[in-house]
Write a protein that holds these residues in place. Sequence first.
Motif, mmCIF file in Angstrom:
data_model
loop_
_atom_site.group_PDB
_atom_site.id
_atom_site.type_symbol
_atom_site.label_atom_id
_atom_site.label_comp_id
_atom_site.label_asym_id
_atom_site.label_seq_id
_atom_site.Cartn_x
_atom_site.Cartn_y
_atom_site.Cartn_z
ATOM 1 N N TYR A 33 3.210 -9.853 -4.181
ATOM 2 C CA TYR A 33 2.749 -8.840 -3.619
ATOM 3 C C TYR A 33 2.014 -8.033 -4.496
ATOM 4 C CZ TYR A 33 7.096 -10.117 -0.904
ATOM 5 O OH TYR A 33 7.718 -10.400 -0.022
ATOM 6 N N ILE A 34 2.366 -7.965 -5.761
ATOM 7 C CA ILE A 34 1.928 -7.484 -6.925
ATOM 8 C C ILE A 34 0.156 -8.432 -7.241
ATOM 9 C CG2 ILE A 34 1.514 -6.206 -8.846
ATOM 10 C CD1 ILE A 34 4.435 -6.203 -9.064
ATOM 11 N N SER A 35 0.085 -9.051 -7.110
ATOM 12 C CA SER A 35 -0.086 -10.251 -7.531
ATOM 13 C C SER A 35 -1.786 -10.100 -6.568
ATOM 14 C CB SER A 35 -0.197 -11.690 -7.509
ATOM 15 O OG SER A 35 -1.295 -12.222 -7.816
ATOM 16 N N ARG A 36 -1.443 -10.222 -5.241
ATOM 17 C CA ARG A 36 -2.639 -9.669 -4.005
ATOM 18 C C ARG A 36 -2.500 -9.316 -3.790
ATOM 19 N NH1 ARG A 36 1.495 -11.881 0.856
ATOM 20 N NH2 ARG A 36 2.071 -14.071 0.476
ATOM 21 N N ASP A 37 -2.047 -7.797 -3.945
ATOM 22 C CA ASP A 37 -2.848 -6.245 -3.910
ATOM 23 C C ASP A 37 -3.615 -6.154 -4.409
ATOM 24 O OD1 ASP A 37 -1.678 -6.069 -1.286
ATOM 25 O OD2 ASP A 37 0.184 -4.441 -1.831
ATOM 26 N N ASP B 213 13.349 -1.928 -11.498
ATOM 27 C CA ASP B 213 12.779 -3.002 -10.507
ATOM 28 C C ASP B 213 11.299 -3.528 -10.413
ATOM 29 O OD1 ASP B 213 11.760 -0.334 -9.277
ATOM 30 O OD2 ASP B 213 13.842 -0.491 -8.500
ATOM 31 N N MET B 214 11.522 -4.195 -9.009
ATOM 32 C CA MET B 214 9.671 -4.439 -8.433
ATOM 33 C C MET B 214 8.874 -3.492 -8.599
ATOM 34 S SD MET B 214 9.759 -7.183 -10.326
ATOM 35 C CE MET B 214 7.624 -7.970 -9.602
ATOM 36 N N TYR B 215 9.454 -2.057 -7.862
ATOM 37 C CA TYR B 215 7.925 -0.843 -7.743
ATOM 38 C C TYR B 215 8.067 -0.411 -8.303
ATOM 39 C CZ TYR B 215 7.284 3.334 -4.438
ATOM 40 O OH TYR B 215 6.306 4.154 -4.211
ATOM 41 N N LEU B 216 8.721 0.118 -9.849
ATOM 42 C CA LEU B 216 8.863 0.457 -11.479
ATOM 43 C C LEU B 216 7.639 -0.636 -11.974
ATOM 44 C CD1 LEU B 216 9.550 3.101 -12.891
ATOM 45 C CD2 LEU B 216 10.736 0.920 -14.155
ATOM 46 N N MET B 217 8.028 -1.901 -11.603
ATOM 47 C CA MET B 217 6.666 -2.049 -11.826
ATOM 48 C C MET B 217 5.505 -2.571 -11.689
ATOM 49 S SD MET B 217 5.785 -4.464 -14.224
ATOM 50 C CE MET B 217 7.117 -6.162 -14.817
ATOM 51 N N ARG C 166 1.001 -1.182 -0.229
ATOM 52 C CA ARG C 166 0.204 -0.004 -0.397
ATOM 53 C C ARG C 166 0.878 1.399 -0.071
ATOM 54 N NH1 ARG C 166 -0.390 -1.994 4.981
ATOM 55 N NH2 ARG C 166 -0.118 -1.302 7.226
ATOM 56 N N HIS C 167 1.781 1.420 0.757
ATOM 57 C CA HIS C 167 3.053 2.601 0.060
ATOM 58 C C HIS C 167 3.789 2.900 -0.786
ATOM 59 C CE1 HIS C 167 3.863 1.276 4.634
ATOM 60 N NE2 HIS C 167 3.285 -0.210 3.897
ATOM 61 N N THR C 168 3.391 1.668 -1.958
ATOM 62 C CA THR C 168 3.220 2.572 -3.188
ATOM 63 C C THR C 168 2.619 3.189 -3.510
ATOM 64 O OG1 THR C 168 4.168 -0.243 -3.974
ATOM 65 C CG2 THR C 168 3.168 1.294 -5.823
#
Lengths: 444, 458
Positions: free
Chosen positions: B399-403, B375-379, B4-6
């Motif tokens: 994490y992305i999949s879940r959120d 990185d995965m944050y950019l993704m 959620r911090h993204t």
Amino acid sequence: MDILKERGNQVVTKGLDEHELACDKASLAGSVSQRACVFCGSRVVLYPIADALHLIHGPIGCAAYTWDIRGSLSSGPQIHRLSFSTDLQEKQVVFGGEKTLKSALIELIDQYQPKAAFVYSTCIVGLIGDDVEAVCRNVSKEKGIDIIPVQAPGFAGSKKDGYKVACDALMKLIGTMGTNETIPESINIIGDFNLAGELYLLVDYYKKMGVKIVATITGDGRVDDIRQAHKAALNIVQCSGSMSNLARQMEAKYHIPFLRVSYFGIEDMSEALYEVARYFNSKSMMDKAIALVRQEVGDLIPKLAFYKNALTGKKAAIYVGGAFKAISLIKALRMIGVQTVVVGSQTGNKDDYKIMQDISDEGTILVDDTNPLELTQFVKAKKADILIGGVKERPIAYKLGIGFCDHNHERKLALAGYEGMLNFAREVYATAMSPVFQFTKTDH
Amino acid sequence: MLLRHTTKEIKERNALTINPAKTCQPIGAMYAALGIHNCLPHSHGSQGCCSYHRSTLTRHYKEPIMAGTSSFTEGSSVFGGQANLLQAINNMFTIYDPDIIAIHTTCLSETIGDDIVQITKKASDEDMIPLGKHVIHCNTPSYVGSHVTGYANMVKGIVKYFAENSGEKSKRINIISGWVEPSDMREIKRMSKEMGVDIILLPDTSDVLDAPQTGKHAFYPKGGTTVTDLIAAGNSKHTIALGEWATKEAAIALENKCKVPFALSELPIGLRATDRFVQALAKFGGVKVADTINDERGRLLDVITDMHQYLYGKRVALWGDPDHLIPLSEFLIDLDMKPVYIVSGTPGKDFEPRIRKALGDRADETRFKYGAQADMYLMHQWIKEEPVDLLIGNTYGKYISRDENIPFVRMGFPILDRIGHSYFPFVGYLGAIRLLEKSSGCSWTSRMRSARKRPLNW
């Protein structure tokens, strides 16, 4: 048995060998040691602080391998489960990484507005001459949050030395908020990392007794709580290997006494509650603790009976990070009828090993900083039915055709407290009695 | 909602990596060395490096991973790691009795400037290396490249050390494998056998990292390319190198040393990349494409035909190693899907032209980034801007999949929370069918679950 000659005194068979179990020795080069490094130690201790940033200054690996490495849960923010790195490149190794560190810190703080930040220095940071302290100081001034350098080059000792580095970092936070007034009948829970939510159980027990909790260090930790940890009347320390040092420092600086406890197994868990009541000399607390234990144990014993019945006569080998945990495991296993025939740790100290030796049965092999080849031989020689250990030990046990119980990073099941004891019994049963092993040939 | 911090808004980052889509070189060197028979990888650096690599490989393969470490101390970081490495070589040959010790360096030993060639020579001069045993090495400073280049460096080191041209050309074909799973290596061997081509596969982690349960812990499982084959690779008539990032350097080294010409190809992931692999096998092996292989291709086409209406237009995000991403993107285009976001932490300026070529005239519809801050944050930020229908990549997509509630197929390294990758390949026509099976399976399950919540584009 084939044991590297230099390691001879790091193995003891109780009743057979005269010597003390040697410890605190650097691992022999070339040995397939199961140990990790200083950085690893500092990282696992500090990272459960969920509203702080954890920036790893070094090449990418150190951040990648420790990304969400333990199941340390948070009831609130989750920043600790992300991976932040300066990803040092050749250019920085040649010209220095201070600029990169500064930019990364500012980018991070702008992005997340954290309560505090920890900056971990890995192996090469010192070698390339970065003044991490100065960068942290400057950015701290600029951004108005505490930025704490964690000097953790991997080579500067073992994982245990990393715990010390982490404790030093925590000491910089403690005492930076609130008054110096001690809160009566209050504790800090130190050395539980909230794996699989274990801390929630413990907090619940202590609250039921009427004990106030100031800070949990570091499981489900929060920066502001830790800042005020100096206000607690008593420190309760689990996982002695990693956190006794912090308790000692707090005792020296803030005159907070500490008790060493363990939350694994019925005996140790109950004692951890009674000791607190005893310390505060509170009848009301003790009555509540007795009531709680009676209730929990009353519920638990009949449920455990099934497992004990099935498991009686089984033999276990234990190889875990700290010796204090190993001691609790020996007791918890006894409670469900399982005898410990091999026991060891990566980083145990002399005092812990003394206790470990005292409570072990005759003929038990005790070992410090073992390796897969040795461990395999011990397990076979003592005809263990299960191995209790961490990530790297699991497949070795399985290849030998014996059971395994994870007591380390990877587990998703609470093993602390009364509920944890039942989970533990179930785990041991599930693996020791698994039908799969009737299809595998064990060669012992 | 762990992520959620993204934030959706993308701020330029110049120094900070968040949730990396790569790791460091030494683990790749360790993995490659495990593909050599009776080989003990050795990490010349701090104890933690070796411990982390072994843990990560163990979690990925669910197998014991054996490797030694020089266990650097304060002293070695000041005076150099020679004493530690000599002691390590001596101890390892004495206790663990490998045929080969494969040393790789770390950021620490590189920065202090240890000369592995000189130290190894000293070990040899002091009779620490038993007759018929070998010590090989490669340089893998962690601040250069990524896990992929670490793999490449070790494969190159292996080739340089062992391959010999005796002057008698054999009929064999070398296949230098990029970083794929034991299952994939097994599949490459099976397809070659099916085609009747006698190959030397190097490295080969099948029967090492997918070892059967026997009730014994084999310190050196039976698999891995043998020394005999590694030497013989110098006499082969041709080399097929699968994956530019992981194998090109080794192929060049082999050509330079032993005059074995090479063809650089992609990893056989998807329809066309497998076609090219099969054609290369046929061409250099001097054989016709086997009927059984043609049938496999036909079955893949049949599955694609059955599925094409479901696949059309689906937006896919993928991340991982360039050698996987390039043929995978090409395959997704062939499936009429849209690989809209691609991220690889591995550097290498060939990435852009290669991925553009794979994407063809759809390249401009794709956002991709490689190297620093890829990185995965950019993704995740891209996905927050505009969502996708499917994720393909390593464990860290969970994490992305879940959120974001997006179906997710695990592929690449590491996969820490699923099994199967060791046993079922993603390469070859069968591997392509598996990819389709996985993608459709998890997407339909997810559609079923969310049918009453919110419509997904499946």
